[in-house]
Motif scaffolding. Structure first.
Motif, PDB file in Angstrom:
ATOM      1  N   ALA B 120       0.886  -1.163   0.000  1.00 37.90           N
ATOM      2  CA  ALA B 120       0.000   0.000   0.000  1.00 37.90           C
ATOM      3  C   ALA B 120       0.916   1.204   0.000  1.00 37.90           C
ATOM      4  O   ALA B 120       1.657   1.371  -0.959  1.00 37.90           O
ATOM      5  CB  ALA B 120      -0.915  -0.015   1.213  1.00 37.90           C
ATOM      6  N   ASP B 121       0.947   1.990   1.108  1.00 36.20           N
ATOM      7  CA  ASP B 121       1.903   3.090   1.180  1.00 36.20           C
ATOM      8  C   ASP B 121       3.327   2.551   1.146  1.00 36.20           C
ATOM      9  O   ASP B 121       4.224   3.111   0.554  1.00 36.20           O
ATOM     10  CB  ASP B 121       1.677   3.893   2.462  1.00 36.20           C
ATOM     11  N   SER B 122       3.497   1.419   1.834  1.00 34.40           N
ATOM     12  CA  SER B 122       4.810   0.777   1.767  1.00 34.40           C
ATOM     13  C   SER B 122       4.596  -0.731   1.612  1.00 34.40           C
ATOM     14  O   SER B 122       3.507  -1.245   1.850  1.00 34.40           O
ATOM     15  CB  SER B 122       5.622   1.082   3.032  1.00 34.40           C
ATOM     16  N   THR B 123       5.663  -1.412   1.220  1.00 39.31           N
ATOM     17  CA  THR B 123       5.548  -2.838   0.997  1.00 39.31           C
ATOM     18  C   THR B 123       5.646  -3.580   2.331  1.00 39.31           C
ATOM     19  O   THR B 123       6.463  -3.229   3.189  1.00 39.31           O
ATOM     20  CB  THR B 123       6.686  -3.320   0.073  1.00 39.31           C
ATOM     21  N   ALA B 124       4.811  -4.584   2.471  1.00 44.88           N
ATOM     22  CA  ALA B 124       4.841  -5.363   3.711  1.00 44.88           C
ATOM     23  C   ALA B 124       6.141  -6.154   3.811  1.00 44.88           C
ATOM     24  O   ALA B 124       6.657  -6.632   2.804  1.00 44.88           O
ATOM     25  CB  ALA B 124       3.657  -6.322   3.742  1.00 44.88           C
ATOM     26  N   PRO B 125       6.682  -6.244   5.008  1.00 39.32           N
ATOM     27  CA  PRO B 125       7.950  -6.977   5.165  1.00 39.32           C
ATOM     28  C   PRO B 125       7.757  -8.479   4.963  1.00 39.32           C
ATOM     29  O   PRO B 125       6.633  -8.976   4.937  1.00 39.32           O
ATOM     30  CB  PRO B 125       8.330  -6.681   6.616  1.00 39.32           C
TER      31      PRO B 125
END
Ligand SMILES: Nc1ncnc2c1ncn2[C@@H]1O[C@H](COP(=O)(O)OP(=O)(O)OP(=O)(O)O)[C@@H](O)[C@H]1O
Ligand SMILES: [Mg+2]
Lengths: 270, 409
Positions: B120-125
């Motif tokens: 989303a805003d950042s990629t999931a780890p």
């Protein structure tokens, strides 16, 4: 089995013991015929290497590889199982080794108590019995010494105490007094003599002709064979208190027992 | 005989004391072996207990169907975990239908775990999971919502419920309702956020705090329209009916799989096998370490005992001359090697728990203390002691007394 009324405790017939094979073969025992009755005190003498220790090992059921017949209490030893032989060694036979053979990592009292272990005596009882017998040999102050802290003579006395702790009916002693002065020797001999009087059978190897006066029978060996076999008048019932007195004067003994002069007494090899 | 045994024990004690360094070094192999076994059993027991507790908390009427044959014992820690590694699952959508139609089955939730980018805003780890399932999972697994709702068959297909940690990771906030989440490139609307569970170890092998939960159909379309079912959770209408339902499921699926038993239906403790992959790797390594150190330890015992027998040759001769039978002699030495292995057992057991407790500081569960673990440690070490002590003991008993007496004189 035999024609006599009582079976002998030990009966050896044409006993032979060979060491080595082929050219190196030697007969340590070469045709021993010997019959020992219950209650006899036999002294065995003979030059070094004539097979005395070898004979004792066989009589003590330690050595099974021999030719000939050995009957113990009328039973052929060859037919006795290993387990049973261990049992007999534990209950009937007391062994005093020529080289003492104490276990170095065990204390004096533990060494003396060792044969009782295999007889199934409890620990506390073992220590009491061992302590008692050590007192007889004037070693009660050395109970918790280790063998290497003992003098040669003390070591020997411990070895004898160990052999007697089981109250064996047959005592096999290989030079029990080899390292002892004459006074200590006589203490040991009195002890053995006492056991003899109580009806035990004693077979003792010695190089000291003076000590044979305690015996009821003296056997000399030569090259694996029995050379002479003499009964002394010192049988069980005969009063034999004045031994110590007699033996203190060694000279008189030597004159009395002439046949000992035939035997060269050699000290034990170290 | 009893006194003899006692004497052998005293004797062993004394002899070990007199060569303390040597005995301690010999014990080390057994110590490490037993410590590894103890630690791994204590920790896996702890992990199992966490899951068992969960199942109990859920009412105890849960069964789990997994592809492949799974061993049914809890303590078989070396058993590989059969979930995500499967190339193709043997479970099919048809099976789900069969199971749903089984009497006494209240709800059914298939689990399909996919790998793929969550963004989303950042990629999931890494470690975040895409889980495709049905709305029933909420009740079967007792999932609680923090906000919004769980999956629902009436709402739009492209909706997602997210774990709290995942929400924080990708949106930077705990309340992400209505936002768009891209899973394998496809947009999904967040309709609910789960309460924090804080429990990556559970019978679904899914850390729901880090999961994006989507509809089963959506999951299928993300996976080339193939249903890759790792696990089917079912819930019976009551605990009493569970067994009956399990038997029915077993029968129907087996017959639909042409009589081949390529699946397992697990209930109760069977479900509770530790499920984390990392855990299994550690378990495997530890088991290997345990096996190797036990063998090395055993050889160490054998070696030391052979040396001891050689050193005491004369003593053996003396003891035999004084009335010891062959059995007495072999007992003496066997008990000595048993004493060494027992020492290793005790120190290994203690060390194992120290290690297990230390490790559990980094985990969410505690090591368990059970008598089974103590017994296992004892049996393993004593077996090693007997196995490797037997030969030296027998060779001691076989020695000839006369030859032995002449040794070292
Ligand atoms: N293990 C063996 N291997 C070969 N020969 C042996 C062995 N043991 C003893 N002998 C030999 O057997 C013979 C008798 O030995 P034994 O020990 O019986 O003598 P002994 O009469 O006790 O002597 P001593 O008075 O010196 O103690 C000796 O010649 C000895 O060398
Ligand atoms: Mg000799």
């Amino acid at each position: 089995m035999t024609d006599t009324t009582s079976t002998p405790v030990i009966n050896l017939h044409d006993l032979q013991k060979r060491f080595g094979i082929g050219d190196a073969e030697i007969f340590a025992l070469n045709g021993i015929n010997l019959s020992i009755e219950k209650g006899e005190f036999v002294a065995i003498m003979g030059p070094s290497g004539c097979g005395k220790t070898t004979l004792l090992n066989i009589i003590g059921l330690l050595d099974q590889s021999y030719d000939g017949e050995y009957e113990l209490d009328g039973q052929s030893v060859a037919t006795i199982s290993k387990r049973k032989r261990a049992r007999i060694r534990s209950k009937q036979i007391g062994f005093v080794f020529q080289s003492f053979n104490l276990i170095n990592r065990l204390s004096v009292i533990d060494n003396v108590a060792l044969p009782l272990i295999y007889k199934g005596v409890t620990k506390t009882k073992r220590l009491v019995i061992a302590s008692d017998i050590l007192r007889n040999f004037h070693l009660n102050e050395r109970e918790y010494y280790m063998p290497h802290q003992l003098s040669g003579g003390q070591t020997q006395r411990v070895a004898i105490a160990r052999a007697l702790v089981n109250d064996p009916s047959i005592i096999l002693a290989d030079e029990p007094t080899g390292n002892l002065d004459s006074r200590s020797s006589h203490i040991i001999m009195e002890e053995l003599s006492d056991l003899h009087k109580r009806g035990n059978t004693i077979i003792m190897v010695t190089h000291n002709p003076r000590l044979t006066t305690y015996a009821s029978r003296v056997i000399t060996m030569l090259d694996g064979q029995i050379d002479t076999d003499t009964k002394t008048n010192n049988v069980n019932d005969v009063k034999s208190t004045p031994h110590i007195e007699e033996h203190k004067s060694a000279q008189s003994i030597k004159r009395k027992k002439k046949f000992f002069s035939r035997i060269k007494t050699r000290r034990r090899k170290k | 005989m009893r006194f003899l045994l006692l004497n052998h024990i005293q004797n062993a004690k004394q002899s070990l004391k007199s060569s303390r360094v040597r005995s301690t070094l010999t014990m080390l192999g057994i110590t490490i072996g037993v410590a590894s076994i103890t630690a791994i059993l204590a920790l896996s027991g702890g992990a199992s207990k966490v899951i068992t507790n969960q199942i109990d908390a859920l009412g105890g009427n849960i069964a789990v169907i997994r592809p492949g044959i799974t061993s049914s014992t809890v303590d078989n820690v070396t058993q590989a975990q059969p979930s995500r590694d499967y190339a193709t699952s043997t479970l099919t959508e048809k099976d789900i239908t069969y199971i749903t139609n089984t009497p006494h089955i209240q709800s059914v939730a298939p689990l399909m775990v996919l790998s793929g980018v969550i963004k989303a805003d950042s990629t999931a780890p890494e470690g975040s999971l895409i889980v495709a399932t049905t709305p029933e999972l909420e009740t079967i697994s007792g999932l609680k919502m923090r906000e919004g709702q769980f999956l629902d068959s009436t709402v739009d297909k492209n909706t997602v419920a997210v774990g709290l940690q995942l929400s924080i990771n990708v949106f930077g906030t705990e309340s992400s309702i209505g936002k768009l989440l891209y899973i394998k490139g496809e947009p999904f609307t967040v309709i609910g956020v789960l309460k924090r569970i804080n429990n990556p170890i559970n019978y679904n092998s899914v850390d729901f705090d880090n999961a994006a939960i989507i509809n089963f159909e959506s999951g299928k379309s993300l996976n080339q329209n193939v249903a890759q079912i790792q696990q089917i959770d079912v819930k019976a209408d009551s605990v009493e009916n569970l067994e009956q339902a399990v038997n029915d499921i077993n029968k129907t699926i087996k017959s639909s799989h042409k009589g081949e038993k390529d699946f397992s239906v697990l209930v109760g403790e069977q479900i509770a096998q530790p499920t984390s992959q990392l855990f299994f790797m550690i378990a495997k390594v530890t088991t290997a370490v345990a096996a190797i150190s036990l063998i090395v330890g055993g050889i160490g015992i054998m070696n030391i005992m052979l040396v001891t027998v050689a050193e005491r040759t004369r003593e053996i001769g003396i003891r035999k001359a004084l009335g010891a039978s062959n059995t007495d002699i072999s007992c003496q030495f066997l008990i000595e090697s048993l004493a060494i292995s027992l020492g290793g057992c005790i120190s290994g057991y203690l060390l194992g728990y120290i290690v297990a407790i230390a490790i559990s500081k980094f985990l969410i569960f505690y090591p368990v203390f059970t008598w089974q673990i103590a017994l296992t440690a004892l049996i393993v070490s004593l077996t090693t002691g007997i196995l490797f002590g037997l030969y030296p003991a027998l060779s001691a008993a076989r020695k000839d007394p006369i030859e032995s007496l002449h040794r070292y004189e």
